[in-house]
Design a protein around this motif. Structure first.
Motif, PDB file in Angstrom:
ATOM      1  N   GLU A 150      74.822  -0.842   9.097  1.00  0.00           N
ATOM      2  CA  GLU A 150      75.556   0.416   9.227  1.00  0.00           C
ATOM      3  C   GLU A 150      75.675   1.112   7.879  1.00  0.00           C
ATOM      4  O   GLU A 150      75.622   0.479   6.819  1.00  0.00           O
ATOM      5  N   ALA A 151      75.840   2.427   7.931  1.00  0.00           N
ATOM      6  CA  ALA A 151      75.989   3.212   6.709  1.00  0.00           C
ATOM      7  C   ALA A 151      77.215   2.743   5.935  1.00  0.00           C
ATOM      8  O   ALA A 151      78.269   2.460   6.512  1.00  0.00           O
ATOM      9  N   ALA A 152      77.058   2.634   4.622  1.00  0.00           N
ATOM     10  CA  ALA A 152      78.157   2.213   3.750  1.00  0.00           C
ATOM     11  C   ALA A 152      77.835   2.653   2.334  1.00  0.00           C
ATOM     12  O   ALA A 152      76.666   2.874   1.990  1.00  0.00           O
ATOM     13  N   SER A 153      78.846   2.810   1.525  1.00  0.00           N
ATOM     14  CA  SER A 153      78.630   3.218   0.134  1.00  0.00           C
ATOM     15  C   SER A 153      79.541   2.416  -0.785  1.00  0.00           C
ATOM     16  O   SER A 153      80.645   2.026  -0.398  1.00  0.00           O
ATOM     17  N   CYS A 154      79.059   2.172  -1.995  1.00  0.00           N
ATOM     18  CA  CYS A 154      79.820   1.426  -3.001  1.00  0.00           C
ATOM     19  C   CYS A 154      79.052   1.506  -4.318  1.00  0.00           C
ATOM     20  O   CYS A 154      78.040   2.219  -4.424  1.00  0.00           O
ATOM     21  N   ARG A 176      76.574 -11.589   6.952  1.00  0.00           N
ATOM     22  CA  ARG A 176      76.431 -11.344   8.391  1.00  0.00           C
ATOM     23  C   ARG A 176      75.520 -10.142   8.643  1.00  0.00           C
ATOM     24  O   ARG A 176      74.676 -10.173   9.546  1.00  0.00           O
ATOM     25  N   THR A 177      75.690  -9.090   7.851  1.00  0.00           N
ATOM     26  CA  THR A 177      74.875  -7.888   8.019  1.00  0.00           C
ATOM     27  C   THR A 177      73.406  -8.182   7.746  1.00  0.00           C
ATOM     28  O   THR A 177      72.520  -7.754   8.502  1.00  0.00           O
ATOM     29  N   TYR A 178      73.159  -8.933   6.676  1.00  0.00           N
ATOM     30  CA  TYR A 178      71.771  -9.233   6.307  1.00  0.00           C
ATOM     31  C   TYR A 178      71.117 -10.148   7.339  1.00  0.00           C
ATOM     32  O   TYR A 178      69.973  -9.913   7.746  1.00  0.00           O
ATOM     33  N   THR A 179      71.826 -11.163   7.769  1.00  0.00           N
ATOM     34  CA  THR A 179      71.287 -12.080   8.774  1.00  0.00           C
ATOM     35  C   THR A 179      71.003 -11.337  10.076  1.00  0.00           C
ATOM     36  O   THR A 179      69.973 -11.575  10.724  1.00  0.00           O
ATOM     37  N   GLY A 180      71.913 -10.437  10.441  1.00  0.00           N
ATOM     38  CA  GLY A 180      71.706  -9.664  11.657  1.00  0.00           C
ATOM     39  C   GLY A 180      70.441  -8.824  11.596  1.00  0.00           C
ATOM     40  O   GLY A 180      69.711  -8.699  12.591  1.00  0.00           O
ATOM     41  N   ARG A 226      72.935  -0.237   1.999  1.00  0.00           N
ATOM     42  CA  ARG A 226      73.823  -0.470   3.140  1.00  0.00           C
ATOM     43  C   ARG A 226      74.234  -1.939   3.219  1.00  0.00           C
ATOM     44  O   ARG A 226      75.407  -2.255   3.497  1.00  0.00           O
ATOM     45  N   ILE A 227      73.285  -2.823   3.005  1.00  0.00           N
ATOM     46  CA  ILE A 227      73.580  -4.258   3.073  1.00  0.00           C
ATOM     47  C   ILE A 227      74.506  -4.672   1.939  1.00  0.00           C
ATOM     48  O   ILE A 227      75.489  -5.389   2.145  1.00  0.00           O
ATOM     49  N   TRP A 228      74.206  -4.214   0.726  1.00  0.00           N
ATOM     50  CA  TRP A 228      75.023  -4.580  -0.430  1.00  0.00           C
ATOM     51  C   TRP A 228      76.454  -4.062  -0.278  1.00  0.00           C
ATOM     52  O   TRP A 228      77.408  -4.718  -0.709  1.00  0.00           O
TER      53      TRP A 228
END
Length: 236
Positions: free
Chosen positions: A184-188, A171-175, A162-164
């Motif tokens: 948040e859910a994410a895909s790549c 910002r996501t990782y620091t949060g 999710r972070i990657w």
């Protein structure tokens, strides 16, 4: 004089043949007698007469006699110089130059001008990594290259992906690390995470956090802000 030269060459050739024969015997006997042993990458002499280093896949070290009849595992100590030869050898085998780190498989956290650099291998669920980021928040003028390696289970894999895959990784990782804000859910494409895990295995990065500085110094585990400052100054 010519005769002496020929004798010396012959002696060196015989010695070389003897060394190769012993290496071959160790490889053959260990492979036949211990079929579950990981692949043997290298066999080399140690300063201890009659004892050979056997380097297995993954940079694991064993020691053998001249024929592979007996093996043992543990630390080989030079008592005269008070040096742990096994520890020194493992450090040599697992060393990595900062300039050789594949920064494309990391993301950056930048504070201030970011002129000073370091890298860190982390698991997002690692409590010591979270403590480290609270210390890093006290350090200015720094660029931190974060390599994510999920080593603490399935939830770590999920959070790492999710972070990657986040639009703003920093910002996501620091949060998450500082404020416990779940990514948040994410895909790549997550091939970089697999490459990071492989890199960590190759270089003996067995725990998180593990830090690297631009002078190639490695620091495993949590350290405080003042120690980080000292390492950054030393790396200049």
């Amino acid at each position: 004089m010519k005769l002496l030269k020929h004798l010396l060459i012959a002696a060196l050739a015989a010695l070389s043949l003897g060394v190769h024969a012993q290496e071959a015997a160790i490889r053959k006997n260990l492979a036949e007698r211990l079929p579950n042993l990981p692949a043997i990458e290298e066999v080399s002499k140690t300063p201890f007469p009659g004892v050979w280093e056997v380097r297995l896949a993954g940079n694991r070290l064993l020691y053998s006699d001249n024929s592979g009849n007996y093996i043992f595992q543990g630390a080989l100590i030079d008592t005269r110089n008070r040096v742990n030869l096994t520890e020194v050898r493992v450090e040599q085998l697992t060393a990595i130059d900062f300039k050789d780190l594949p920064l494309k498989d990391s993301f950056k956290l930048v504070k201030g001008k970011g002129t000073r650099q370091m890298a860190v291998f982390e698991d997002p669920n690692c409590s010591y990594c979270k403590r480290l980021h609270r210390e890093l928040a006290k350090v200015d003028d720094i660029t931190i290259h974060v390599f994510l390696i999920p080593v603490l289970g399935d939830d770590s894999v999920d959070k790492t992906e999710r972070i990657w895959c986040a639009k703003d990784r920093a910002r996501t990782y620091t949060g998450w690390m500082l404020n416990n804000q779940p990514p948040e859910a994410a895909s790549c494409d997550t091939a970089a995470i697999e490459r990071n895990s492989k890199l960590a295995s190759q270089h003996g990065i067995n725990g998180t956090p593990t830090m690297f500085f631009t002078n190639d110094k490695r620091v495993p585990g949590f350290i405080t802000a003042d120690r980080i400052e000292a390492m950054l100054k030393e790396a200049k």
